[in-house]
Design a protein around this motif. Sequence first.
Motif, mmCIF file in Angstrom:
data_model
loop_
_atom_site.group_PDB
_atom_site.id
_atom_site.type_symbol
_atom_site.label_atom_id
_atom_site.label_comp_id
_atom_site.label_asym_id
_atom_site.label_seq_id
_atom_site.Cartn_x
_atom_site.Cartn_y
_atom_site.Cartn_z
ATOM 1 N N VAL A 1 -11.174 8.328 1.222
ATOM 2 C CA VAL A 1 -10.704 7.414 2.263
ATOM 3 C C VAL A 1 -9.849 6.351 1.587
ATOM 4 O O VAL A 1 -10.329 5.584 0.760
ATOM 5 C CB VAL A 1 -11.889 6.766 3.013
ATOM 6 C CG1 VAL A 1 -11.383 5.848 4.113
ATOM 7 C CG2 VAL A 1 -12.790 7.835 3.597
ATOM 8 N N SER A 2 -8.576 6.304 1.956
ATOM 9 C CA SER A 2 -7.653 5.361 1.349
ATOM 10 C C SER A 2 -7.802 3.978 1.984
ATOM 11 O O SER A 2 -8.547 3.787 2.943
ATOM 12 C CB SER A 2 -6.215 5.846 1.519
ATOM 13 O OG SER A 2 -5.846 5.747 2.880
ATOM 14 N N HIS A 3 -7.040 3.038 1.446
ATOM 15 C CA HIS A 3 -7.070 1.678 1.980
ATOM 16 C C HIS A 3 -6.617 1.646 3.443
ATOM 17 O O HIS A 3 -7.141 0.884 4.255
ATOM 18 C CB HIS A 3 -6.184 0.768 1.131
ATOM 19 C CG HIS A 3 -6.154 -0.649 1.596
ATOM 20 N ND1 HIS A 3 -7.235 -1.496 1.478
ATOM 21 C CD2 HIS A 3 -5.177 -1.369 2.198
ATOM 22 C CE1 HIS A 3 -6.919 -2.672 1.985
ATOM 23 N NE2 HIS A 3 -5.672 -2.628 2.422
ATOM 24 N N SER A 4 -5.639 2.517 3.773
ATOM 25 C CA SER A 4 -5.162 2.580 5.157
ATOM 26 C C SER A 4 -6.071 3.444 6.033
ATOM 27 O O SER A 4 -5.785 3.675 7.196
ATOM 28 C CB SER A 4 -3.740 3.127 5.210
ATOM 29 O OG SER A 4 -3.724 4.462 4.746
ATOM 30 N N HIS A 5 -7.156 3.918 5.457
ATOM 31 C CA HIS A 5 -8.195 4.695 6.141
ATOM 32 C C HIS A 5 -7.773 6.119 6.461
ATOM 33 O O HIS A 5 -8.357 6.770 7.331
ATOM 34 C CB HIS A 5 -8.677 3.970 7.407
ATOM 35 C CG HIS A 5 -10.169 3.989 7.539
ATOM 36 N ND1 HIS A 5 -11.012 3.445 6.602
ATOM 37 C CD2 HIS A 5 -10.962 4.532 8.481
ATOM 38 C CE1 HIS A 5 -12.258 3.642 6.969
ATOM 39 N NE2 HIS A 5 -12.260 4.290 8.114
ATOM 40 N N ARG A 6 -6.760 6.637 5.751
ATOM 41 C CA ARG A 6 -6.417 8.063 5.865
ATOM 42 C C ARG A 6 -7.484 8.855 5.127
ATOM 43 O O ARG A 6 -7.971 8.434 4.078
ATOM 44 C CB ARG A 6 -5.058 8.337 5.236
ATOM 45 C CG ARG A 6 -3.902 7.852 6.069
ATOM 46 C CD ARG A 6 -2.611 8.122 5.360
ATOM 47 N NE ARG A 6 -2.477 9.538 5.033
ATOM 48 C CZ ARG A 6 -1.650 10.369 5.649
ATOM 49 N NH1 ARG A 6 -0.862 9.924 6.599
ATOM 50 N NH2 ARG A 6 -1.566 11.628 5.288
ATOM 51 N N ARG A 7 -7.826 10.010 5.667
ATOM 52 C CA ARG A 7 -8.862 10.830 5.048
ATOM 53 C C ARG A 7 -8.268 12.146 4.545
ATOM 54 O O ARG A 7 -7.580 12.838 5.285
ATOM 55 C CB ARG A 7 -9.966 11.126 6.053
ATOM 56 C CG ARG A 7 -10.774 9.916 6.411
ATOM 57 C CD ARG A 7 -11.851 10.263 7.413
ATOM 58 N NE ARG A 7 -12.748 9.143 7.593
ATOM 59 C CZ ARG A 7 -12.598 8.248 8.548
ATOM 60 N NH1 ARG A 7 -11.584 8.321 9.391
ATOM 61 N NH2 ARG A 7 -13.463 7.266 8.661
ATOM 62 N N THR A 8 -8.572 12.474 3.304
ATOM 63 C CA THR A 8 -8.216 13.782 2.742
ATOM 64 C C THR A 8 -9.483 14.380 2.151
ATOM 65 O O THR A 8 -10.357 13.664 1.667
ATOM 66 C CB THR A 8 -7.138 13.651 1.643
ATOM 67 O OG1 THR A 8 -7.584 12.720 0.665
ATOM 68 C CG2 THR A 8 -5.820 13.189 2.231
#
Length: 78
Positions: A18-25
Motif C-alpha cells: 500500500v503506497s502513500h497514495s493508497h494504491r494497492r499492488t
Amino acid sequence: MSQTCQVTGARPGFGNNVSHSHRRTRRRFDVNVQRKRYWAPSLGRFVTLRVSARGIKTINRRGIDVVVAELRRSGVKF
C-alpha cells in the motif's frame, strides 16, 4: 526449490503493498526457508531438510528423531 517448510508446511502468504497514495499492488510474503543438514542417529546418517525458522525451533524442541519419524510416516523421502 519450493518455498515450503517440510516440518511445519509453511507456504508463502499473499497481500498488498500500500503506497502513500493508497494504491494497492499485490505482493508475496516469503517464508524464511533454509536448507539444513541434521545428523539422524536413528537412521545413522545425515538428513537434509528444507525448514523455516519455526521448523528449526520445532526440531530443537522435539528432537530430530521424532520429526524424521513423522516425516517418514507421511511419505517424505530423504
